[in-house]
Design an enzyme around this catalytic site. Structure first.
Site: not given
Length: 421
Positions: A90, A144, A164, A194, A244
């Site tokens: 990440r 995700n 989510c 998102h 987002y």
């Protein structure tokens, strides 16, 4: 009822356990299996999970295992919350895109594509093993990028619904501002995972009074601050975008910000070290306050609600989930995966009709869906050209030079996770 959580060693898991314990009348779990290859983390999380159940008087049994096949055997539902490559991957997703002047984020843009390429093959392998163990089991995906992963699962014929916490988080926030019970707030939540907007906030039910204008007039500053968007944007749009959307509406500003501070992954890694230390305390028998800063707020309530509806009659009849479009948004293919309110029961999720989407939002939804088509193709079939095309199609990238540079970086940073590379 048996549930399995793949990625059960996550520091998120005590949030989930707390929800299972508090809402045991809604979802009466007899056995909960936490599955994770990281045995050290799994031991710490599993120990705390048992203590949480004991403190709250839950009679269910919690077991842990690193054996996926044993863990999912006979499970009625399997929750997926894994992170392929961990926080280290990440961290890379959030940094190398900045070298090209593009946003670095783990679920959208180039970083989101990297995560999809790492994740989809692993999730499909897990799902096949679940299907062999119990073809009737539901798969609830919290991994995700949820939209792409859920589409991969559905396209392969699995019984899957994506989940989510963005919608439930907004529902709880609006309920607090309106001083009503969360169950009285129903969102006209429309878009993709998102990439969604609240087109209405209705009281009492899906057909109740729309109080969104009143909410924006009375609490617009607070909502805008949470979204980190100017109040004027909300007033001009008349809707509430998910947070987002800031990556799209203020892309260059976000890129400048990200270049001046450590990545979110670095912050989370430090937080996770603290959390795991806390989890190892045998006196701790509740989720620690620090966990609220980790993210995933209200994930447990959403997961319980969804599992209860898929497995019985205990959950809410209408929930915001990720599932096939099937004509809901007429400008998308039926097999696109959208995030909207849906009726959820033992047969799965059926989207409710939604208001016509303004071209301002429909255009972006169509564009990102096209990117997701190409991203899934790259995840399933590999190849540099497919990665390049997906990046070029993404509205946060969209330039040949950027897509070329990002393709090289993506492959270089993820080679160990890409069989074709």
């Amino acid at each position: 009822m048996k549930l399995a959580v793949v990625g059960g060693g996550s520091t998120y898991t005590p949030e989930l356990i707390d929800g299972f314990a508090r809402l045991r009348d809604t979802l009466p779990i007899e056995e909960l299996v936490l599955v994770d290859p990281a045995a050290d983390r799994l031991g710490l999380v599993g120990g705390l999970a048992r203590r949480i159940f004991a403190r709250q008087g839950h009679p269910g049994r919690i077991t842990t295992t690193s054996d996926l096949d044993a863990g999912v055997a006979d499970a009625d539902a399997v929750l997926l919350q894994l992170r392929v490559g961990g926080q280290a991957a990440r961290d890379r997703d959030e940094t190398w895109p900045l070298e090209c002047g593009c946003v670095g984020q783990e679920t959208t843009g180039a970083g989101g594509l990297a995560k999809a390429l790492r994740t989809v093959p692993v999730v499909l392998d897990i799902a096949e093993r679940v299907r062999r163990a119990n073809p009737d089991a539901w798969i609830i995906d919290f991994t995700n990028p949820v939209g792409i992963v859920t589409r991969a699962l559905l396209q392969a014929g699995h019984k899957a619904v994506g989940l989510c916490n963005v919608a439930i988080g907004l529902q709880r926030k609006f309920a607090k501002l309106l001083e009503v019970a969360p169950t009285d707030v129903h969102l006209n939540h429309v878009g993709l995972n998102h990439l969604s907007w609240e087109l209405g906030v209705r009281l009492g039910g899906p057909d109740g009074e729309d109080v969104l204008p009143k909410l924006l007039a009375g609490h617009g500053d607070a909502i805008a601050d949470d979204l980190r968007l100017p109040r004027a944007v909300l007033d001009r749009l008349g809707v509430v975008p998910s947070y987002y959307l800031r990556y799209f509406y203020a892309h260059d500003e976000v890129v400048r910000e990200l270049g001046t501070k450590p990545s979110r992954a670095a912050e989370v890694a430090k937080m996770e070290a603290e959390l795991l230390s806390l989890y190892g305390d045998p006196a701790l028998d509740e989720k620690p306050a620090l966990l609220a800063k980790r993210g995933g707020a209200f994930y447990s309530e959403a997961a319980v609600d969804l599992a209860a509806s898929l497995l019985g009659d205990g959950g809410s009849p209408v929930q915001v989930v990720n599932t096939y479009n099937n004509g809901t948004l007429p400008f998308l293919a039926d097999d696109a995966v959208i995030e909207v309110q849906a009726r959820v029961d033992r047969t799965g999720a059926t989207p409710l009709a939604v208001p016509q989407l303004d071209p301002l939002y429909a255009g972006l939804v169509a564009s990102v869906t096209a990117y997701e088509d190409l991203a899934l193709e790259a995840a399933l079939r590999g190849g540099r050209d497919r990665v390049f095309k997906a990046l070029l199609a993404h509205p946060l990238i969209g330039q040949f030079e950027y897509a070329e540079g990002l393709t090289d970086r993506l492959i270089a940073h993820n080679r160990e996770h890409l069989a074709w590379a």
